[in-house]
Design a protein around this motif. Sequence first.
Motif, PDB file in Angstrom:
ATOM      1  N   GLU A  46      -2.978   6.577   1.373  1.00 55.61           N
ATOM      2  CA  GLU A  46      -2.654   7.619   0.531  1.00 55.61           C
ATOM      3  C   GLU A  46      -4.397   7.831  -0.668  1.00 55.61           C
ATOM      4  N   ASP A  47      -4.697   8.472  -0.286  1.00 49.90           N
ATOM      5  CA  ASP A  47      -5.959   8.315  -1.634  1.00 49.90           C
ATOM      6  C   ASP A  47      -5.786   8.454  -2.611  1.00 49.90           C
ATOM      7  N   PRO A  48      -6.026   7.449  -4.043  1.00 48.05           N
ATOM      8  CA  PRO A  48      -5.636   6.933  -5.228  1.00 48.05           C
ATOM      9  C   PRO A  48      -5.987   8.292  -6.281  1.00 48.05           C
ATOM     10  N   LYS A  49      -7.164   8.913  -6.290  1.00 44.50           N
ATOM     11  CA  LYS A  49      -7.642  10.321  -6.538  1.00 44.50           C
ATOM     12  C   LYS A  49      -6.677  11.387  -6.596  1.00 44.50           C
ATOM     13  N   ASP A  50      -5.627  11.762  -4.952  1.00 45.18           N
ATOM     14  CA  ASP A  50      -4.915  12.951  -5.264  1.00 45.18           C
ATOM     15  C   ASP A  50      -3.906  12.602  -4.117  1.00 45.18           C
ATOM     16  N   LEU A  72       1.428  10.181   9.322  1.00 45.54           N
ATOM     17  CA  LEU A  72       0.838  11.011  10.161  1.00 45.54           C
ATOM     18  C   LEU A  72       2.142  12.487  10.968  1.00 45.54           C
ATOM     19  N   THR A  73       1.800  11.618  11.782  1.00 46.52           N
ATOM     20  CA  THR A  73       3.110  12.385  12.825  1.00 46.52           C
ATOM     21  C   THR A  73       4.084  11.990  12.958  1.00 46.52           C
ATOM     22  N   GLY A  74       5.669  12.328  13.760  1.00 50.19           N
ATOM     23  CA  GLY A  74       6.513  12.232  13.981  1.00 50.19           C
ATOM     24  C   GLY A  74       7.701  12.371  13.194  1.00 50.19           C
ATOM     25  N   ARG A  75       8.745  12.981  13.470  1.00 47.18           N
ATOM     26  CA  ARG A  75       9.979  13.291  12.100  1.00 47.18           C
ATOM     27  C   ARG A  75      10.075  13.027  10.658  1.00 47.18           C
ATOM     28  N   ASP A  76       9.056  12.119  10.160  1.00 47.04           N
ATOM     29  CA  ASP A  76       8.354  12.143   8.508  1.00 47.04           C
ATOM     30  C   ASP A  76       7.500  12.171   8.228  1.00 47.04           C
ATOM     31  N   LYS A  77       6.726  12.980   9.010  1.00 44.36           N
ATOM     32  CA  LYS A  77       5.547  14.156   9.042  1.00 44.36           C
ATOM     33  C   LYS A  77       5.749  14.525   7.719  1.00 44.36           C
ATOM     34  N   GLY A  78       4.174  13.642   6.829  1.00 38.63           N
ATOM     35  CA  GLY A  78       4.236  14.398   5.323  1.00 38.63           C
ATOM     36  C   GLY A  78       5.157  13.708   4.646  1.00 38.63           C
ATOM     37  N   LYS A  79       6.067  12.673   5.056  1.00 38.79           N
ATOM     38  CA  LYS A  79       6.331  11.796   3.807  1.00 38.79           C
ATOM     39  C   LYS A  79       5.622  10.819   3.385  1.00 38.79           C
ATOM     40  N   HIS A  80       5.878  10.273   1.954  1.00 43.80           N
ATOM     41  CA  HIS A  80       5.108   9.212   0.877  1.00 43.80           C
ATOM     42  C   HIS A  80       5.859   7.999   0.618  1.00 43.80           C
ATOM     43  N   GLY A  81       5.422   6.521   1.250  1.00 53.41           N
ATOM     44  CA  GLY A  81       6.214   5.719   1.223  1.00 53.41           C
ATOM     45  C   GLY A  81       5.542   4.759   0.525  1.00 53.41           C
ATOM     46  N   ASP A 126       1.128  -1.596  -0.240  1.00 49.17           N
ATOM     47  CA  ASP A 126      -0.141   0.201   0.481  1.00 49.17           C
ATOM     48  C   ASP A 126       1.089   0.957   0.420  1.00 49.17           C
ATOM     49  N   LYS A 127       0.754   2.331  -0.878  1.00 49.36           N
ATOM     50  CA  LYS A 127       1.300   3.912  -0.427  1.00 49.36           C
ATOM     51  C   LYS A 127       0.635   4.773   0.921  1.00 49.36           C
ATOM     52  N   VAL A 128       0.752   5.302   1.752  1.00 40.96           N
ATOM     53  CA  VAL A 128       0.892   5.087   2.850  1.00 40.96           C
ATOM     54  C   VAL A 128       1.419   7.147   2.855  1.00 40.96           C
ATOM     55  N   VAL A 129       0.751   7.794   3.607  1.00 39.25           N
ATOM     56  CA  VAL A 129       1.471   9.013   4.429  1.00 39.25           C
ATOM     57  C   VAL A 129       1.953   8.295   5.635  1.00 39.25           C
ATOM     58  N   VAL A 168     -12.806   0.827   0.864  1.00 40.49           N
ATOM     59  CA  VAL A 168     -12.752   2.035  -0.162  1.00 40.49           C
ATOM     60  C   VAL A 168     -12.294   3.838   0.874  1.00 40.49           C
ATOM     61  N   ALA A 169     -11.344   4.562   0.074  1.00 46.83           N
ATOM     62  CA  ALA A 169     -11.303   5.380   0.075  1.00 46.83           C
ATOM     63  C   ALA A 169     -12.298   6.577   0.458  1.00 46.83           C
ATOM     64  N   LYS A 170     -12.513   7.183   2.398  1.00 51.62           N
ATOM     65  CA  LYS A 170     -13.647   7.311   2.858  1.00 51.62           C
ATOM     66  C   LYS A 170     -13.394   8.516   2.072  1.00 51.62           C
ATOM     67  N   ARG A 171     -12.339   9.267   1.870  1.00 54.49           N
ATOM     68  CA  ARG A 171     -12.037  10.822   1.193  1.00 54.49           C
ATOM     69  C   ARG A 171     -12.618  10.929  -0.289  1.00 54.49           C
ATOM     70  N   SER A 172     -12.635  10.053  -1.044  1.00 53.48           N
ATOM     71  CA  SER A 172     -13.105  10.211  -2.392  1.00 53.48           C
ATOM     72  C   SER A 172     -14.064   9.188  -2.773  1.00 53.48           C
ATOM     73  N   GLY A 173     -14.165   7.683  -1.774  1.00 55.05           N
ATOM     74  CA  GLY A 173     -15.703   6.804  -2.229  1.00 55.05           C
ATOM     75  C   GLY A 173     -14.633   5.918  -3.621  1.00 55.05           C
ATOM     76  N   GLU A 174     -13.187   5.953  -3.479  1.00 61.62           N
ATOM     77  CA  GLU A 174     -12.427   5.460  -4.679  1.00 61.62           C
ATOM     78  C   GLU A 174     -11.914   3.855  -3.943  1.00 61.62           C
ATOM     79  N   THR A 175     -12.670   3.073  -4.846  1.00 59.84           N
ATOM     80  CA  THR A 175     -11.706   1.622  -4.473  1.00 59.84           C
ATOM     81  C   THR A 175     -10.299   1.488  -3.972  1.00 59.84           C
ATOM     82  N   ILE A 176      -9.565   0.807  -3.186  1.00 60.54           N
ATOM     83  CA  ILE A 176      -8.108   0.885  -3.132  1.00 60.54           C
ATOM     84  C   ILE A 176      -7.613  -0.698  -3.941  1.00 60.54           C
TER      85      ILE A 176
END
Length: 108
Positions: free
Chosen positions: A75-79, A17-26, A12-15, A98-106
């Motif tokens: 990570e939301d598949p849309k944005d 949320l907290t800690g020294r790596d806040k905002g990083k994607h992987g 899965d692609k994730v973001v 399902v992503a709650k933000r956009s409704g897209e299936t993961i």
Amino acid sequence: MTQPKLKIKKGDKVVVLTGRDKGKHGEVVKVFPTENRAVVQGVNVVQRHQKQSAAQEGGIVAKEAPIHISNIALEDPKDGSATRVGFKILDDGRKVRVAKRSGETIDD
């Protein structure tokens, strides 16, 4: 004891949320369901002293340490922003995330 059900899986692609790596994607490399932790590529990188072996050279090695599941979001598949995860049962009987933000299936 049964293993807890997690909403994040390997690959899965994730973001972060907290800690020294806040905002990083992987991408999730490994999941530890019993400990509620996951290893994310390029996130929570620590320096470890490695003893020399036949397979690996010794010295100081940088590697990813596990991060708690509560500190990462899918990570939301849309944005590409962080989203919560819900479940939906399709017409053919499959249960998908399902992503709650956009409704897209993961899961495809």
